[in-house]
Design a protein around this motif. Structure first.
Motif, short mmCIF file in Angstrom:
data_model
loop_
_atom_site.label_atom_id
_atom_site.label_comp_id
_atom_site.label_asym_id
_atom_site.label_seq_id
_atom_site.Cartn_x
_atom_site.Cartn_y
_atom_site.Cartn_z
N GLU A 181 -17.46 -32.33 23.56
CA GLU A 181 -17.07 -31.34 24.54
C GLU A 181 -15.89 -31.08 24.80
N VAL A 182 -15.68 -30.55 24.78
CA VAL A 182 -13.42 -30.04 24.85
C VAL A 182 -13.05 -29.57 26.09
N SER A 183 -12.26 -29.21 26.62
CA SER A 183 -11.34 -27.93 26.88
C SER A 183 -10.10 -27.85 26.98
N ILE A 184 -9.97 -27.01 27.52
CA ILE A 184 -8.38 -26.17 27.07
C ILE A 184 -7.49 -25.79 28.01
N ILE A 185 -6.47 -26.33 28.60
CA ILE A 185 -5.53 -25.75 30.38
C ILE A 185 -4.87 -25.03 29.58
N CYS A 186 -4.23 -23.90 30.17
CA CYS A 186 -3.95 -23.38 29.58
C CYS A 186 -3.04 -22.61 31.15
N VAL A 187 -1.96 -22.17 30.98
CA VAL A 187 -0.90 -21.73 32.43
C VAL A 187 -0.28 -20.61 32.00
N LYS A 188 -0.54 -19.42 32.37
CA LYS A 188 0.81 -17.84 32.48
C LYS A 188 1.58 -17.73 34.04
N ALA A 189 2.44 -17.28 33.56
CA ALA A 189 3.34 -17.12 34.17
C ALA A 189 3.38 -15.78 34.63
N VAL A 190 3.92 -15.22 35.58
CA VAL A 190 4.48 -13.63 36.18
C VAL A 190 4.89 -12.54 35.53
N LEU A 199 -5.77 -29.60 23.09
CA LEU A 199 -7.26 -29.82 23.44
C LEU A 199 -7.75 -31.16 23.82
N VAL A 200 -8.15 -31.33 25.43
CA VAL A 200 -8.51 -32.34 25.95
C VAL A 200 -10.36 -33.10 25.13
N GLU A 201 -10.82 -34.03 25.30
CA GLU A 201 -12.16 -34.77 24.93
C GLU A 201 -12.28 -34.67 26.21
N ASN A 202 -13.63 -34.57 26.49
CA ASN A 202 -14.22 -34.86 27.59
C ASN A 202 -15.69 -35.27 27.29
N ARG A 203 -16.03 -36.52 28.17
CA ARG A 203 -17.25 -37.55 28.45
C ARG A 203 -18.19 -37.47 29.56
N HIS A 204 -19.33 -36.57 29.81
CA HIS A 204 -20.01 -36.41 30.83
C HIS A 204 -20.63 -37.22 31.72
N ARG A 205 -20.93 -37.89 32.33
CA ARG A 205 -22.62 -38.32 32.75
C ARG A 205 -23.77 -37.24 33.44
N GLU A 206 -24.37 -37.50 33.46
CA GLU A 206 -25.70 -36.76 35.08
C GLU A 206 -24.79 -35.23 35.45
N THR A 213 -9.98 -37.41 26.93
CA THR A 213 -8.77 -38.20 26.42
C THR A 213 -7.91 -36.93 25.71
N ALA A 214 -6.27 -37.63 25.71
CA ALA A 214 -5.76 -36.22 25.15
C ALA A 214 -4.84 -36.95 24.16
N PRO A 215 -4.39 -35.98 23.63
CA PRO A 215 -4.79 -35.31 22.46
C PRO A 215 -6.77 -35.23 22.40
N ALA A 216 -7.24 -34.69 21.99
CA ALA A 216 -9.07 -34.72 21.43
C ALA A 216 -8.60 -35.54 20.93
N ALA A 217 -9.52 -35.99 19.96
CA ALA A 217 -9.11 -37.04 18.49
C ALA A 217 -9.93 -36.29 17.27
N ASN A 218 -9.72 -36.40 16.37
CA ASN A 218 -9.54 -35.79 15.20
C ASN A 218 -10.16 -34.30 15.16
N THR A 219 -8.50 -33.91 15.80
CA THR A 219 -8.61 -31.92 16.33
C THR A 219 -7.90 -31.56 14.77
N ASN A 220 -8.51 -30.94 14.30
CA ASN A 220 -6.99 -29.94 13.61
C ASN A 220 -6.62 -28.82 14.24
N LYS A 221 -5.91 -28.35 13.40
CA LYS A 221 -4.93 -27.34 14.36
C LYS A 221 -5.69 -26.64 14.09
#
Ligand code: AMP
Length: 362
Positions: A181-190, A199-206, A213-221
């Motif tokens: 699982e990965v996520s992207i955080i982005c931001v837009k101005a007025v 990209l961030v890699e995420n581990r969930h439990r329950e 972890t950032a940057p997400a490992a083994n992430t190609n362009k």
């Protein structure tokens, strides 16, 4: 500027802590007294739908934003007629309902898991028949951190659920056999300026986020670019201002959108130490109509959530590269009490220490 924040939890607290150096001041509205953010500004206490309270909340505010996404459309519509509100309430309405959200994604060409709207037991039986096992039944609204979710692996699970819940306002999703699982955080101005964190890699439990972890490992362009293209479509479709997070499953190298949050996000907490400008500061800059800061990574970061029980403060602080954030909340099972960010400039050291820290904190 005086910035109003709906919700006064840990996200509000970290937003204010990042905006105070820019000379902004903060006011919060939250039903729970003495919430985590109340150390960083005045907190009004009451219901988000109380229009009299909303009037007194916005009296001296320049702009309103939120850290809590389940503020009702009634409240946000009331506010938009009186004060600037960012991100746009349209984004809130979509993200509050998993069916609206998935239809929105699909409508702009973004792939999701297969899903079915469930309003009766018959709907559920026929959806499970069409989809097959495994699948996940979720509440459409108000579900977070895995609450209101049932994993159905067999007819027995389905029978249990049929016997124990009211089958309305639910969504059944195909269970995605994702690689990660990965996520992207982005931001837009007025003014439209847009920036994307790595990209961030995420581990969930329950169903609860444990480690990012950032940057997400083994992430190609290509994967980063695809995520940015999806995020751009979402930002444009919503006339967005502020920070937006989109969570994805990566399956067979492809991104499937799971959900989005129109606020700062737990998978972006590492940016406080791990990026040149944190997600919190960039959200404040965006809603205040200011220029955005660089989102470049500073080395490699890992963020561990502290859930249920607080750690021993001194032992965390004695770890080189570790930063402790406590939210001032009473311990309770499954409650997010804080987080630890570990940061390093050296990739080999980062990976070596991550193994030890994972054993300790995951
Ligand atoms: P959510 O509340 O939708 O973010 O779900 C919390 C977590 O449950 C996700 O981050 C996944 O780890 C897991 N999950 C949720 N939906 C699915 C799905 N359709 N397929 C596989 N795993 C899922």
């Amino acid at each position: 500027m005086k910035i109003g924040i709906l919700g006064a939890g840990q996200l509000g607290r970290m937003l204010a802590l990042s905006g105070i150096p820019l000379n902004h001041t903060f006011k919060f509205l939250d039903p729970a007294p003495n919430s985590p953010a109340s150390v960083a500004g005045e907190q009004l206490c009451g219901n988000y739908d109380d229009t009299e309270l909303l009037d007194s909340f916005i009296k001296d505010l320049d702009v309103v934003t939120y850290e809590f996404e389940n503020v009702s459309a009634k409240a946000t519509n009331y506010l938009t007629n009186k004060v600037k509100v960012f991100p746009p309430p349209k984004a809130l309405e979509i993200t509050q309902d998993r069916i609206f959200e998935k239809r929105f994604f699909n409508g702009i060409g973004v792939h999701t898991a297969g899903f079915y709207e469930i309003n009766s037991k018959d709907d559920l039986i026929s959806a499970v028949k069409k989809n097959g096992y495994p699948c996940i039944l979720k509440t459409r609204r108000m579900g977070y951190d895995g609450k209101g979710q049932y994993l159905l692996k067999s007819k027995d699970d389905l029978d249990d659920v049929l016997g124990s819940i009211e089958a309305s306002n639910l969504i059944l999703e195909d269970f995605v056999k994702f690689d990660r699982e990965v996520s992207i955080i982005c931001v837009k101005a007025v003014n439209g300026q847009t920036k994307f964190y790595s990209l961030v890699e995420n581990r969930h439990r329950e169903g609860i986020l444990r480690l990012s972890t950032a940057p997400a490992a083994n992430t190609n362009k290509g994967l980063q670019e695809t995520a940015e293209n999806i995020a751009t479509k979402v930002l444009d479709a919503l006339d967005y201002v502020g920070v937006l997070a989109i969570e994805f499953f990566v399956a067979d190298g492809k991104l499937l959108a799971n959900e989005m949050a129109c606020r700062v996000h737990n998978s972006g907490h590492w940016t406080i130490e791990g990026a040149e400008t944190s997600q919190f500061e960039n959200h404040i800059r965006a809603v205040a109509g200011q220029a955005l800061g660089s989102v470049n990574n500073i080395g490699y970061s890992a963020m561990f959530n502290i859930i249920g029980e607080p750690p021993d403060t001194e032992s965390v602080l004695s770890i080189p590269g570790a930063h402790l954030h406590l939210y001032g909340k009473e311990p309770r099972p499954n409650r997010k009490l804080g987080h630890i960010t570990y940061r390093s400039d050296n990739f080999a050291d980062f990976n070596k220490n991550l193994i030890n820290l994972t054993a300790q904190f995951l």
